[in-house]
Design a protein around this motif. Sequence first.
Motif, PDB file in Angstrom:
ATOM      1  N   ALA A 167       0.806  -1.230   0.000  1.00  0.00           N
ATOM      2  CA  ALA A 167       0.000   0.000   0.000  1.00  0.00           C
ATOM      3  C   ALA A 167       0.833   1.271   0.000  1.00  0.00           C
ATOM      4  O   ALA A 167       0.299   2.353   0.124  1.00  0.00           O
ATOM      5  N   ALA A 168       2.146   1.147  -0.172  1.00  0.00           N
ATOM      6  CA  ALA A 168       3.019   2.326  -0.228  1.00  0.00           C
ATOM      7  C   ALA A 168       3.559   2.484  -1.649  1.00  0.00           C
ATOM      8  O   ALA A 168       4.023   1.509  -2.250  1.00  0.00           O
ATOM      9  N   PRO A 169       3.488   3.692  -2.191  1.00  0.00           N
ATOM     10  CA  PRO A 169       4.037   3.910  -3.534  1.00  0.00           C
ATOM     11  C   PRO A 169       5.518   3.517  -3.577  1.00  0.00           C
ATOM     12  O   PRO A 169       6.240   3.655  -2.597  1.00  0.00           O
ATOM     13  N   THR A 170       5.926   2.987  -4.720  1.00  0.00           N
ATOM     14  CA  THR A 170       7.317   2.590  -4.876  1.00  0.00           C
ATOM     15  C   THR A 170       7.963   3.396  -5.996  1.00  0.00           C
ATOM     16  O   THR A 170       7.307   3.731  -6.980  1.00  0.00           O
ATOM     17  N   ARG A 171       9.220   3.692  -5.821  1.00  0.00           N
ATOM     18  CA  ARG A 171       9.962   4.500  -6.798  1.00  0.00           C
ATOM     19  C   ARG A 171      10.314   3.691  -8.034  1.00  0.00           C
ATOM     20  O   ARG A 171      10.330   4.196  -9.144  1.00  0.00           O
ATOM     21  N   ILE A 172      10.616   2.414  -7.841  1.00  0.00           N
ATOM     22  CA  ILE A 172      11.002   1.536  -8.940  1.00  0.00           C
ATOM     23  C   ILE A 172      10.404   0.155  -8.672  1.00  0.00           C
ATOM     24  O   ILE A 172      10.343  -0.280  -7.522  1.00  0.00           O
ATOM     25  N   ALA A 173       9.933  -0.489  -9.725  1.00  0.00           N
ATOM     26  CA  ALA A 173       9.360  -1.831  -9.580  1.00  0.00           C
ATOM     27  C   ALA A 173       9.354  -2.508 -10.947  1.00  0.00           C
ATOM     28  O   ALA A 173       9.454  -1.840 -11.978  1.00  0.00           O
ATOM     29  N   ALA A 174       9.229  -3.830 -10.917  1.00  0.00           N
ATOM     30  CA  ALA A 174       9.165  -4.590 -12.162  1.00  0.00           C
ATOM     31  C   ALA A 174       8.365  -5.873 -11.936  1.00  0.00           C
ATOM     32  O   ALA A 174       8.323  -6.404 -10.829  1.00  0.00           O
ATOM     33  N   HIS A 175       7.756  -6.339 -13.005  1.00  0.00           N
ATOM     34  CA  HIS A 175       7.010  -7.591 -13.005  1.00  0.00           C
ATOM     35  C   HIS A 175       7.243  -8.239 -14.361  1.00  0.00           C
ATOM     36  O   HIS A 175       7.121  -7.572 -15.399  1.00  0.00           O
ATOM     37  N   LEU A 176       7.573  -9.521 -14.370  1.00  0.00           N
ATOM     38  CA  LEU A 176       7.794 -10.250 -15.620  1.00  0.00           C
ATOM     39  C   LEU A 176       6.833 -11.416 -15.671  1.00  0.00           C
ATOM     40  O   LEU A 176       6.783 -12.215 -14.742  1.00  0.00           O
ATOM     41  N   ASP A 177       6.071 -11.498 -16.750  1.00  0.00           N
ATOM     42  CA  ASP A 177       5.117 -12.588 -16.957  1.00  0.00           C
ATOM     43  C   ASP A 177       5.464 -13.273 -18.271  1.00  0.00           C
ATOM     44  O   ASP A 177       5.369 -12.661 -19.338  1.00  0.00           O
ATOM     45  N   ALA A 178       5.894 -14.525 -18.190  1.00  0.00           N
ATOM     46  CA  ALA A 178       6.257 -15.307 -19.373  1.00  0.00           C
ATOM     47  C   ALA A 178       5.177 -16.347 -19.632  1.00  0.00           C
ATOM     48  O   ALA A 178       4.889 -17.172 -18.765  1.00  0.00           O
ATOM     49  N   THR A 179       4.569 -16.301 -20.803  1.00  0.00           N
ATOM     50  CA  THR A 179       3.522 -17.244 -21.168  1.00  0.00           C
ATOM     51  C   THR A 179       4.120 -18.360 -22.011  1.00  0.00           C
ATOM     52  O   THR A 179       4.778 -18.093 -23.023  1.00  0.00           O
ATOM     53  N   VAL A 180       3.896 -19.604 -21.574  1.00  0.00           N
ATOM     54  CA  VAL A 180       4.406 -20.787 -22.267  1.00  0.00           C
ATOM     55  C   VAL A 180       3.296 -21.835 -22.337  1.00  0.00           C
ATOM     56  O   VAL A 180       2.281 -21.730 -21.653  1.00  0.00           O
ATOM     57  N   THR A 181       3.525 -22.855 -23.135  1.00  0.00           N
ATOM     58  CA  THR A 181       2.559 -23.940 -23.239  1.00  0.00           C
ATOM     59  C   THR A 181       2.621 -24.823 -21.988  1.00  0.00           C
ATOM     60  O   THR A 181       3.705 -25.207 -21.546  1.00  0.00           O
ATOM     61  N   ALA A 182       1.461 -25.129 -21.438  1.00  0.00           N
ATOM     62  CA  ALA A 182       1.374 -25.951 -20.228  1.00  0.00           C
ATOM     63  C   ALA A 182       2.094 -27.277 -20.423  1.00  0.00           C
ATOM     64  O   ALA A 182       1.962 -27.925 -21.471  1.00  0.00           O
ATOM     65  N   GLY A 183       2.864 -27.663 -19.417  1.00  0.00           N
ATOM     66  CA  GLY A 183       3.546 -28.942 -19.415  1.00  0.00           C
ATOM     67  C   GLY A 183       4.833 -28.980 -20.219  1.00  0.00           C
ATOM     68  O   GLY A 183       5.461 -30.029 -20.316  1.00  0.00           O
ATOM     69  N   SER A 184       5.240 -27.844 -20.787  1.00  0.00           N
ATOM     70  CA  SER A 184       6.440 -27.847 -21.627  1.00  0.00           C
ATOM     71  C   SER A 184       7.729 -27.623 -20.843  1.00  0.00           C
ATOM     72  O   SER A 184       8.813 -27.686 -21.425  1.00  0.00           O
TER      73      SER A 184
END
Length: 129
Positions: A56-73
């Motif tokens: 709930a506190a603003p952040t100066r720097i942040a990142a999120h990485l979401d990698a989509t792949v085929t299930a079970g691979s």
Amino acid sequence: MPFVHVTLAGPPPGAAALAALQAGVTTLMAEVLGKRADLTAVLVEGTAPGAWSIGAAPTRIAAHLDATVTAGSNSPAQKAAFVAAAHRLMAETLGEGLPLATYVVVDEVPAESWGYGGLTQARRAEGRP
């Protein structure tokens, strides 16, 4: 044919850092998860100032990485190695101050639910259009 979405908060990365992040993610997808680099798509986007908070506190720097792949691979060990290496890459590329709550997600989608070039991954695996 993975798709990787990197979302950033904070000052936008310079051209060199952006290229290093895109190349680094593509390399990790190929070397750690065994995906084809020539079919790996990487999108890096920024957020509006003040749009990201942690605890709930603003952040100066942040990142999120979401990698989509085929299930079970990929095995659990491959995914764990990717999460660790991707976090390291973001920390090295984006600099100090990246919060502990910097998430890397390997999102597995069923082969019949996604694809590229008009064919699902399931159809590609069967070798037919």
